[in-house]
Motif scaffolding. Structure first.
Motif, PDB file in Angstrom:
ATOM      1  N   CYS A  10      29.137  13.023  -8.843  1.00 13.44           N
ATOM      2  CA  CYS A  10      29.958  13.962  -8.071  1.00 13.44           C
ATOM      3  C   CYS A  10      29.035  14.800  -7.195  1.00 13.44           C
ATOM      4  O   CYS A  10      28.144  15.486  -7.697  1.00 13.44           O
ATOM      5  N   VAL A  11      29.212  14.718  -5.884  1.00 14.63           N
ATOM      6  CA  VAL A  11      28.242  15.335  -4.968  1.00 14.63           C
ATOM      7  C   VAL A  11      28.643  16.743  -4.551  1.00 14.63           C
ATOM      8  O   VAL A  11      27.935  17.714  -4.789  1.00 14.63           O
ATOM      9  N   THR A  12      29.822  16.849  -3.913  1.00 14.91           N
ATOM     10  CA  THR A  12      30.188  18.158  -3.353  1.00 14.91           C
ATOM     11  C   THR A  12      31.654  18.104  -2.939  1.00 14.91           C
ATOM     12  O   THR A  12      32.197  17.012  -2.725  1.00 14.91           O
ATOM     13  N   GLU A  21      31.713  14.892  10.594  1.00 10.28           N
ATOM     14  CA  GLU A  21      30.286  15.210  10.589  1.00 10.28           C
ATOM     15  C   GLU A  21      29.632  14.556   9.379  1.00 10.28           C
ATOM     16  O   GLU A  21      30.314  14.041   8.486  1.00 10.28           O
ATOM     17  N   ARG A  23      26.242  14.926   6.430  1.00 13.52           N
ATOM     18  CA  ARG A  23      25.275  15.836   5.801  1.00 13.52           C
ATOM     19  C   ARG A  23      24.292  14.997   4.996  1.00 13.52           C
ATOM     20  O   ARG A  23      24.657  13.961   4.434  1.00 13.52           O
ATOM     21  N   ALA A  24      23.072  15.501   4.929  1.00 18.56           N
ATOM     22  CA  ALA A  24      22.067  14.807   4.121  1.00 18.56           C
ATOM     23  C   ALA A  24      22.081  15.396   2.720  1.00 18.56           C
ATOM     24  O   ALA A  24      22.342  16.595   2.547  1.00 18.56           O
ATOM     25  N   ILE A  25      21.797  14.555   1.739  1.00 17.23           N
ATOM     26  CA  ILE A  25      21.755  15.056   0.363  1.00 17.23           C
ATOM     27  C   ILE A  25      20.703  14.290  -0.432  1.00 17.23           C
ATOM     28  O   ILE A  25      20.519  13.089  -0.235  1.00 17.23           O
ATOM     29  N   GLN A  26      20.004  15.027  -1.268  1.00 23.11           N
ATOM     30  CA  GLN A  26      18.990  14.405  -2.136  1.00 23.11           C
ATOM     31  C   GLN A  26      19.647  14.068  -3.461  1.00 23.11           C
ATOM     32  O   GLN A  26      20.211  14.940  -4.108  1.00 23.11           O
ATOM     33  N   LEU A  27      19.567  12.825  -3.821  1.00 24.12           N
ATOM     34  CA  LEU A  27      20.260  12.403  -5.032  1.00 24.12           C
ATOM     35  C   LEU A  27      19.353  11.443  -5.805  1.00 24.12           C
ATOM     36  O   LEU A  27      19.192  10.290  -5.403  1.00 24.12           O
TER      37      LEU A  27
ATOM     38  N   LYS B 623      15.393  22.483   9.503  1.00 25.38           N
ATOM     39  CA  LYS B 623      16.731  22.938   9.859  1.00 25.38           C
ATOM     40  C   LYS B 623      17.128  24.162   9.030  1.00 25.38           C
ATOM     41  O   LYS B 623      17.699  25.119   9.554  1.00 25.38           O
ATOM     42  N   SER B 812      28.208  25.113   6.586  1.00 22.85           N
ATOM     43  CA  SER B 812      27.188  25.472   7.570  1.00 22.85           C
ATOM     44  C   SER B 812      26.266  24.288   7.830  1.00 22.85           C
ATOM     45  O   SER B 812      25.923  23.544   6.912  1.00 22.85           O
ATOM     46  N   PRO B 813      25.898  24.086   9.074  1.00 16.76           N
ATOM     47  CA  PRO B 813      24.988  22.975   9.352  1.00 16.76           C
ATOM     48  C   PRO B 813      23.568  23.237   8.835  1.00 16.76           C
ATOM     49  O   PRO B 813      22.745  22.331   8.831  1.00 16.76           O
ATOM     50  N   GLN B 816      21.436  23.235   2.999  1.00 19.25           N
ATOM     51  CA  GLN B 816      21.265  21.942   2.329  1.00 19.25           C
ATOM     52  C   GLN B 816      22.254  21.863   1.165  1.00 19.25           C
ATOM     53  O   GLN B 816      22.292  22.760   0.315  1.00 19.25           O
ATOM     54  N   ILE B 817      23.064  20.809   1.143  1.00 14.75           N
ATOM     55  CA  ILE B 817      24.053  20.673   0.064  1.00 14.75           C
ATOM     56  C   ILE B 817      23.349  20.278  -1.242  1.00 14.75           C
ATOM     57  O   ILE B 817      22.551  19.340  -1.251  1.00 14.75           O
ATOM     58  N   GLN B 818      23.641  21.022  -2.289  1.00 16.13           N
ATOM     59  CA  GLN B 818      23.084  20.691  -3.607  1.00 16.13           C
ATOM     60  C   GLN B 818      24.139  19.911  -4.391  1.00 16.13           C
ATOM     61  O   GLN B 818      25.288  20.334  -4.470  1.00 16.13           O
ATOM     62  N   PRO B 819      23.789  18.770  -4.936  1.00 15.71           N
ATOM     63  CA  PRO B 819      24.769  17.976  -5.672  1.00 15.71           C
ATOM     64  C   PRO B 819      25.333  18.752  -6.864  1.00 15.71           C
ATOM     65  O   PRO B 819      24.620  19.529  -7.509  1.00 15.71           O
TER      66      PRO B 819
END
Lengths: 113, 825
Positions: A10-12, A21, A23-27, B623, B812-813, B816-819
Motif C-alpha cells: 500500500c503506497v499512498t 500527474e 510521482r516518484a516513490i522509493q519502495l 526538488k 505538493s509537487p 516526496q511521498i513516503q509509502p
C-alpha cells in the motif's frame, strides 16, 4: 505480470498524486514512477531508458509518459518505447491497483536468501 | 587571365560582375568603390530611413562574397582619370591600375537646382546658375541641407531626423516622396515642395496624381505644388525656403530630391562619347575599345535609366558579350515604377498617357472614397501602359500582359475584373519558366522550381538563401510563396499548421474558439474540441493560450504543464534543478549576494554560476529543497525555466558610463518590473543599452531598447541562439516612458498573436514588421488602449511563481511521498 511471488504494497492515497500527474516513490530498493489516470494507476521504473531521466516528472499523453529530458515517449502499460521509433529498450513495469482510494503496487518478492 | 576593372561598387556594377562570374572564369577582377560600403540595395534606402530596414539588411554582397570570388575590392577610392590608349586608370590616391577590360558603373548623383543659400556661406554655387553636380559639390552643401542618394546621405539624414523637426523635401518624384515618408515615420513634420503642378508627373496623369496627393496628405505630409524654390533661408542655421511667388516655408532641414544626373566626367575626360550619359551600343560598349559601361551612367539609344530592372538587364547583356556571346543585345525597356511608401500604393508602367497619340485609348476605374484609381492604355488592342493608385495587387498581371504584347480585343470586359478562375493556381501555372519572378536578383520561375527539386528548398527563407529571390526589395515574396506552395504540397501545412492531432485546429482558430466558447481549462478544450486526452505538444500550448486569453483568470491545470512549470525550476540532465532568482536589470545588492552565498553553502549547491543573462544560477538542487531555498533567498523567481519573461539585460548606461546617453539600467529595471511574472508563447529575453555601442546586445534580443542622444530605438525580433538575427526597428521615440510603452505594446501583441513556441524573431518574419507597426505603435489609440488594458489585467493577476512554496503539502509537487507500508526485506 503479477504472480504468487509478488507482494502488494500500500503506497499512498490516490489524492496525493494529482489527476494526470506522476510521482516518484522509493519502495524496497526500487524507484518507481506512479501515475494517476483517474480510473486507474500505472507504475513503471522511474528511469528513462535513454539517459535515465525521471519519468515521474513527464507529461502524460494518453497511456504514455513523455520524458522531461529529451521527450522519449514510453507506453506505461507495456514499458515499451513508443518514440523514437524502432528502439528495443524497455522500462520495467509494476502492477498497480486502486482500492478504497489507496494505491497498491506489486513488488517482485526478493528470492529467499 | 585578363584583368577586369570595374569602376563603381553599386548595384549595376556588382550585378554585372555577378553575371560575369556565372560565365567561365576568365577575369582577374578588381572593383573600385567611391563609397566606403560593400554593395547595398540602394532601392531600400527609403526603408532604412523609415526604420523598416537596418543597414545590415540592405547589404546585397557582404565582404565574404568578394573574398569568395577572389575579387579585389578597393573602397573609398575615386578614379580620377582613364588612359584609354595605355589602358590604365588613375585613382585619387595616385595609384595607376592597368586593365584589359574596363567597366564604367559610376552611377548618378543628385541634381541640385540653382538655389541661393544652397552651399555653405564661404563657398558659392555655380555662378552661371546652371545645375550643379553633387559629386563635386556635396561637401559644399550647407549644414542642414541634404541629398538622398547614398548610405552616407541616409545616415546624415537619420542623424537629424527627430520628432518635431520641420523638414522640407524639394521634389515630389519617387525619391522625394519616399524620403518624405521616411522622415515622417521618424516624427518629422514634413512638407513636399514640387515644381510641377502634380506629384510624380512623369509616372502619373492628373487623376492618379491627385489621388496620390490626397493620400500623402492623409498620412500627415503637406504637399505644395507648382512652387519654384528660389532660396534656402537662414544666415547660419537653415530656417526655411523662399519661393518665386514671394511666399516662404519654415523648415529646420531641407532634402533635395529633384532628379538625378549620370556621372560622366571621368568618361568625358577620357574622350569617350557622351551626351547626357556615356553613350553605349546594344552590347553596352562605349566609343573606345576595351571600355564598357552599365547602369545609371549609361545612355542607350537616347535613353538613360534610373530604375533597377533595366540596369540589371544591361549587366546580363554585357556579361554575355564579354563571354563572347552576342545575342539580341540590350533593347529599350518601357519603364515600370513602384512607389514604396507604406500605406500608399502606386504603380506606373509604359506609355500611360493616351493623349500622346490618337490611336491610344484609355480604360479607367475610379473609386474616390476607396482611394482607388486604375487606368489601362491600349494601343490597337495591346496593353501599352497602365497606372494603378491605391490598389496595386494586379500589377504583376498587367505587367505580364504588357510584356507579352497580348491582344485584348476579345477580353475587354474582363480587364479590371477577370472572370473567377476555376483553378486558383492557373495564373502561376501559366507563367512561363523563363519569366522573371524576382526582378532585383534576376531569378526566374524555372530557377525557383529547380531550387525546390534539386536543392530541397522548402521555405521562403531557404529560397532566399539559395537563389537570392525575394531578398532584394521583397516585392516578389508573395509570388515566391505561392510558387513554393504550388510545387511543394506540404508547404501550406508548414505555414498554417494544426496545433496537433489531439486538437486538430490551427492555433489562430483555437484562440478564437477558446475566447468565443468561454473555455477555461485544458481538459475542457480537449474534451469538446479534441480527443479528450491530449499530449505533450497540445497541453502546454492550450495551457498558455488559456492563461493569455483570460489574463490569468483561467482554471490552472498543473498536469498540462511541463515539469519546469510545475516546480518553477529548470530540470537538469540528472533530474536535479537549477534556481535563478530575479535580479532586475542584472543589478543586485550585497545583502542579496550574502543570502545567495548562505543558501549555496547550506544546501551544498553543486555550482554557482553567472548566467549569460546577468543573473546567478544555483545548480544541482533537489526538488524537495526548492521551497526552502526560495524562502531563504527571499528573492522572486527569475522565470529562467519557462516560456515567459526572462530578464532585461542592461549596460551601465548614463549613470556611470562615460559614453552612456540614456539611463539604460533604470529603463531596463522598469521594463522588467512591468513585464515580470508574465508568460509568453516562448521565452522573451530583453535588453536595454545606454548608447549605440550596444554593450548588453539589445539588437539580438526579442525586445531591445537602444539609447541614443535624445531618443530610444525600440527594436524587436532579435536572436542570438540557434539563429543569429539582428532585431528590426519597431519605432524611435523621445522619452523613456514612450519606449517602455512601445516595448509593452509589442510584447502583448506577440503574446496574443504568436503561435506557441514561436519565438519573436520567427513571429516578426511571419507577420511582417509593417503589419506589426500598424497594429501596435501606429495602431489607432483605442486599439493600443485595448492591448494595454489586457496586459494590465494579466499583470494584476500575475504573481511570483515561487510563492507556491506555501502550497499545502498534500499533492505538493515538492514533497516526496513516503509509502504507507514499510517494505521489509
Amino acid at each position: 505480470m503479477t504472480s504468487e511471488l509478488d507482494a502488494w504494497v500500500c503506497v499512498t492515497p490516490q489524492s496525493n498524486i494529482p489527476l494526470r500527474e506522476g510521482r516518484a516513490i522509493q519502495l524496497g530498493g526500487h524507484e518507481i514512477a506512479i501515475f494517476n489516470l483517474g480510473d486507474r494507476v500505472l507504475a513503471v521504473a522511474n528511469r528513462c531508458p535513454h539517459r535515465g531521466g525521471p519519468l515521474s516528472d513527464g507529461l502524460l499523453a494518453d497511456g504514455a509518459v513523455v520524458c522531461p529530458l529529451h521527450a522519449w515517449k514510453v507506453t506505461l502499460a507495456s514499458g515499451s518505447v513508443e518514440r523514437p521509433a524502432g528502439r528495443e529498450a524497455c522500462v520495467a513495469t509494476y502492477a498497480a491497483r486502486l482500492e478504497n482510494g489507496l494505491i497498491y503496487v506489486a513488488l517482485p518478492r526478493p528470492r529467499a536468501a | 587571365m585578363e584583368r577586369l576593372l570595374v569602376i563603381g561598387n553599386g548595384m549595376a556594377g556588382v550585378a554585372c560582375v555577378e553575371q560575369i562570374l556565372k560565365h567561365a572564369p576568365r577575369f582577374e577582377i578588381t572593383i573600385l568603390g567611391e563609397e566606403t560600403h560593400v554593395n547595398y540595395n540602394r532601392i531600400l534606402l527609403s526603408s532604412l530611413l523609415a526604420g523598416d530596414k537596418t543597414e545590415d539588411e540592405i547589404v546585397l554582397n557582404g565582404l565574404e562574397w568578394y573574398q569568395r570570388h577572389d575579387i579585389r575590392l578597393r573602397l573609398g577610392v575615386r578614379a580620377v582619370a582613364i588612359d584609354a590608349d595605355r589602358r590604365t586608370v588613375t585613382c585619387a590616391d595616385g595609384c595607376a591600375l592597368p586593365y584589359d577590360q574596363l567597366i564604367l558603373a559610376t552611377g548618378s548623383s543628385a541634381s541640385l537646382p540653382p538655389l541661393r543659400g544652397l552651399s555653405a556661406p564661404t563657398r558659392l554655387p555655380g555662378r552661371d546658375g546652371r545645375y550643379l553636380r553633387n559629386a563635386q559639390y556635396s561637401t559644399a552643401l550647407r549644414d542642414g541641407v541634404f541629398v538622398f542618394r547614398t548610405l552616407e546621405d541616409s545616415r546624415a539624414l537619420l542623424g537629424r531626423a527627430r520628432p518635431g523637426v520641420r523638414a522640407a523635401v524639394i521634389g515630389g518624384g519617387l525619391l522625394g516622396l519616399e524620403a518624405a515618408r521616411g522622415l515622417q515615420a521618424r516624427g518629422c513634420e514634413v512638407t513636399v515642395v514640387h515644381l510641377p503642378e502634380r506629384l510624380m508627373e512623369r509616372q502619373l496623369d492628373l487623376p492618379g496624381s491627385r489621388l496620390l496627393t490626397a493620400q500623402m496628405e492623409a498620412l500627415g505630409i503637406r504637399v505644395l505644388l507648382g512652387r519654384t524654390t528660389t532660396a534656402i533661408l537662414g544666415a547660419v542655421e537653415v530656417e526655411g525656403l523662399a519661393f518665386a511667388d514671394g511666399a516662404t516655408l519654415a523648415a529646420d532641414l531641407v532634402v533635395i530630391a529633384a532628379g538625378i544626373r549620370p556621372n560622366i566626367e571621368l568618361a568625358r575626360n577620357a574622350g569617350l562619347e557622351c551626351n547626357r550619359g556615356v553613350i553605349v551600343n546594344d552590347f553596352l560598349e562605349t566609343s573606345r575599345p576595351g571600355i564598357a559601361a552599365v547602369g545609371e551612367c549609361v545612355e542607350h539609344r537616347g535613353l538613360c535609366y534610373g530604375l533597377v530592372a533595366p540596369l540589371l538587364e544591361q549587366g546580363k547583356v554585357l556579361a554575355a558579350a564579354l563571354a563572347g556571346s552576342r545575342g539580341a543585345g540590350f533593347a529599350p525597356v518601357a519603364p515600370a515604377t513602384k512607389l514604396k511608401v507604406m500605406g500608399v500604393e502606386v504603380y506606373s508602367a509604359g506609355a500611360w498617357d493616351e493623349t500622346l497619340r490618337p490611336e491610344l485609348e484609355a480604360i479607367r476605374f475610379e473609386d474616390a472614397s476607396l482611394g482607388i484609381y486604375k487606368k489601362l492604355v491600349l494601343d490597337q488592342g495591346r496593353l501599352a501602359g497602365f497606372i494603378l493608385v491605391g490598389d496595386t495587387s494586379e500589377s504583376a498581371r498587367y505587367l505580364s500582359w504588357f510584356k507579352a504584347e497580348k491582344d485584348f480585343a476579345g477580353e475587354r470586359r474582363h480587364l479590371f475584373f477577370p472572370p473567377p478562375e476555376a483553378d486558383a493556381g492557373a495564373a502561376l501555372a501559366g507563367m512561363p519558366a523563363s519569366e522573371t519572378v524576382c526582378g532585383c536578383r534576376g531569378v526566374t520561375k524555372g530557377e525557383i522550381i529547380r531550387a525546390v527539386h534539386e536543392q530541397g528548398v522548402a521555405t521562403l527563407a531557404q529560397l532566399q538563401e539559395c537563389t537570392g529571390a525575394a531578398s532584394g526589395c521583397g516585392n516578389c515574396a508573395g509570388v515566391c510563396q505561392r510558387l513554393l506552395k504550388m510545387v511543394i504540397p506540404e508547404f501550406e501545412a508548414a505555414v498554417r499548421r494544426q496545433l496537433c492531432a489531439c486538437v486538430p485546429f490551427p492555433e489562430e482558430e483555437l484562440r478564437e474558439i477558446l475566447r468565443g466558447q468561454r473555455l477555461r481549462s485544458v481538459q475542457e478544450v480537449l474534451e469538446i474540441y479534441g480527443n479528450g486526452i491530449g499530449c505533450e505538444v497540445c497541453k502546454p500550448a492550450l495551457a498558455y493560450m488559456l492563461d493569455m486569453i483570460w489574463c490569468g483568470g483561467h482554471d490552472e491545470d498543473r498536469s498540462a504543464r511541463f515539469i519546469n512549470d510545475r516546480v518553477h525550476a529548470n530540470i537538469q540532465k540528472d533530474g536535479t534543478f537549477s534556481v535563478v532568482p530575479r535580479m532586475r536589470g542584472g543589478v543586485t545588492t550585497p545583502a542579496e549576494l550574502r543570502r545567495v552565498a548562505d543558501v549555496a553553502e547550506k544546501y551544498q549547491v553543486r555550482m554557482v554560476k553567472v548566467t549569460g543573462s546577468q543573473r546567478l544560477d544555483l545548480l544541482g538542487v533537489s526538488k524537495a529543497d526548492l521551497p526552502s531555498i526560495w524562502a531563504e533567498l527571499g528573492m522572486a523567481s527569475g522565470q529562467a525555466y519557462t516560456k515567459g519573461v526572462r530578464m532585461v539585460k542592461t549596460c551601465v548606461g548614463s549613470e556611470f558610463c562615460r559614453f552612456g546617453v540614456q539611463d539604460s539600467t533604470a529603463a531596463g529595471i522598469e521594463l522588467e518590473r512591468r513585464l515580470e511574472n508574465l508568460y509568453a508563447p516562448h521565452k522573451v529575453k530583453m535588453a536595454a543599452v545606454g548608447c549605440p555601442r550596444n554593450c548588453a546586445e539589445a539588437t539580438v534580443k526579442d525586445i531591445g531598447l537602444v539609447g541614443q542622444e535624445g531618443s530610444w530605438q525600440v527594436v524587436v525580433g532579435g536572436a542570438a541562439g540557434k539563429r543569429v538575427r539582428a532585431a528590426d526597428l519597431l519605432i524611435t521615440v523621445e522619452t523613456t516612458e514612450a519606449a517602455l510603452d512601445a516595448a509593452t505594446l509589442f510584447f502583448q501583441y506577440y503574446r496574443e498573436r504568436a503561435n506557441y513556441l514561436e519565438r519573436s524573431y520567427d513571429f516578426v518574419e511571419r507577420v511582417g514588421m509593417e503589419k506589426i507597426r500598424q497594429e501596435t505603435v501606429y495602431a489607432p489609440e483605442p486599439q493600443q488602449q485595448a492591448l494595454r488594458e489586457r496586459l494590465r489585467r494579466s499583470k494584476a493577476r500575475a504573481r511570483d511563481a515561487w510563492l507556491d512554496r506555501d502550497l499545502p503539502p498534500a499533492a505538493s509537487p515538492f514533497v516526496q511521498i513516503q509509502p504507507l507500508e514499510e517494505v521489509v526485506r
